[in-house]
Enzyme design. Sequence first.
Site, PDB file in Angstrom:
ATOM      1  N   ASP A   1      -7.871  -5.339   0.220  1.00  0.00           N
ATOM      2  CA  ASP A   1      -8.311  -6.439  -0.918  1.00  0.00           C
ATOM      3  C   ASP A   1      -7.924  -7.809  -0.612  1.00  0.00           C
ATOM      4  OD1 ASP A   1      -9.495  -4.666  -2.348  1.00  0.00           O
ATOM      5  OD2 ASP A   1      -7.651  -3.749  -3.383  1.00  0.00           O
TER       6      ASP A   1
ATOM      7  N   HIS B   1       0.973  -0.869  -0.008  1.00  0.00           N
ATOM      8  CA  HIS B   1      -0.218  -0.019   0.062  1.00  0.00           C
ATOM      9  C   HIS B   1       0.830   1.156   0.007  1.00  0.00           C
ATOM     10  CE1 HIS B   1      -3.295   2.838   1.140  1.00  0.00           C
ATOM     11  NE2 HIS B   1      -4.009   1.470   0.932  1.00  0.00           N
TER      12      HIS B   1
END
Length: 379
Positions: free
Chosen positions: A316, A262
């Site tokens: 996710d 991320h």
Amino acid sequence: MTAICEYKPGLENIPAAQSSVSYVDGQKGILEYRGINIEELADKSTFLETTYLLIWGALPTKEELQAFEHEIRYHRRIKYRIRDMMKCFPETGHPMDALQASAAALGLFYSRRALPDPSYIRQAVVRLVAKIPTMVAAFQLMRKGNDPIQPRDDLDYSANFLYMLNEREPDPLAARIFDICLTLHAEHTMNASTFSARVTASTLTDPYAVVASAVGTLAGPLHGGANEEVIEMLEKIGSVENVRPYIENCIEHKSKIMGFGHRVYKVKDPRAPILQKLAEQLFEKFGYDKYYDIALEVERVVEEKLGHKGIYPNVDFYSGLVYRKMGIPTDLFTPIFAIARVAGWLAHWKEQLGENRIFRPTQIYTGDRGMPYVPIEER
Ligand code: ACO
């Protein structure tokens, strides 16, 4: 015009707006919406209450929430012309493309240049939050060759969506878990799709165009599209024993492991453990999924190999397992992400309208200058 600072690919660490919608601490793994911790909202709030919080900046009173829920409930239907338009979409098309086109089509019916006027904003928010799930479910039924079914006014937001998708009333635990998933995905500071929404908003175009541009941005595999690829990856790995060689091969060939990493979080994304627990609750009630064991092993091996680089599971990684257990087709995972994120996009749209200045960044020109025009026969 000259650039005033060093070029940063992907605008890393460059503020694109001042915002009070949400806050992330990527080192400590903290996410707050309007100052309230995501764990607390996931536990105690509902998606619609959280949507209200994000857009209007404070938790609603009981009366405010009831009025908002009531308006959403009675704006869920979509015009038959939109349904007919969607019937013409190819059934092999991706549902994100169908959603982008139908969100933009709402602008054909309700278009008006954006106004920083509370009743205009309220009307646009209600229409988009209410109708987007109906459009996602309608495309799902129509691509199977069925007629879409009408929303049910006696069901709450999430239960109604699952009902429209599967043509039967959902299990209450599944509906509650789905609602928590929407809350977890509702907002996440200046990510790519939110930035896209704000850029589009800054031109004062209508909010349907704002949402359509954000849907298009969310669709990519480096953003919302990663949840589909996580499931494909787990299926490809196929067994716990295959995890280590698969991950080692990815690392050797510098290919990205989907659902990890991320730009902001350098620790485990705070939404990932919540989703992991929700997946476990579903497995307990509806039966075990072998892909969960594979996922746990993937997390272990990636942490061992890439933890030093701050590569940990993102939102996710576990969301796909939850949706899969609910029987939702893989290519609907990202449209479901969009159903949730429309809350954040609209909060940023409203914020942008409040202090608008059109986005017009600069560039660092790297091409030639003063070149002659060469006639075509001399090239
Ligand atoms: N697998 C393997 N290595 C990774 C991963 C990953 N998933 N993510 C980052 N890295 C490595 C990179 O190879 C790079 O290593 P290097 O410095 O040795 O070259 C380093 O970590 C930095 O990676 P970048 O790609 O520069 O990080 P960036 O901040 O640009 O990208 C992103 C963030 C796009 C999320 C990236 O981690 C990624 O592609 N992840 C996989 C896709 C994914 O899961 N996306 C969903 C994100 S969450 C969301 O959008 C809702």
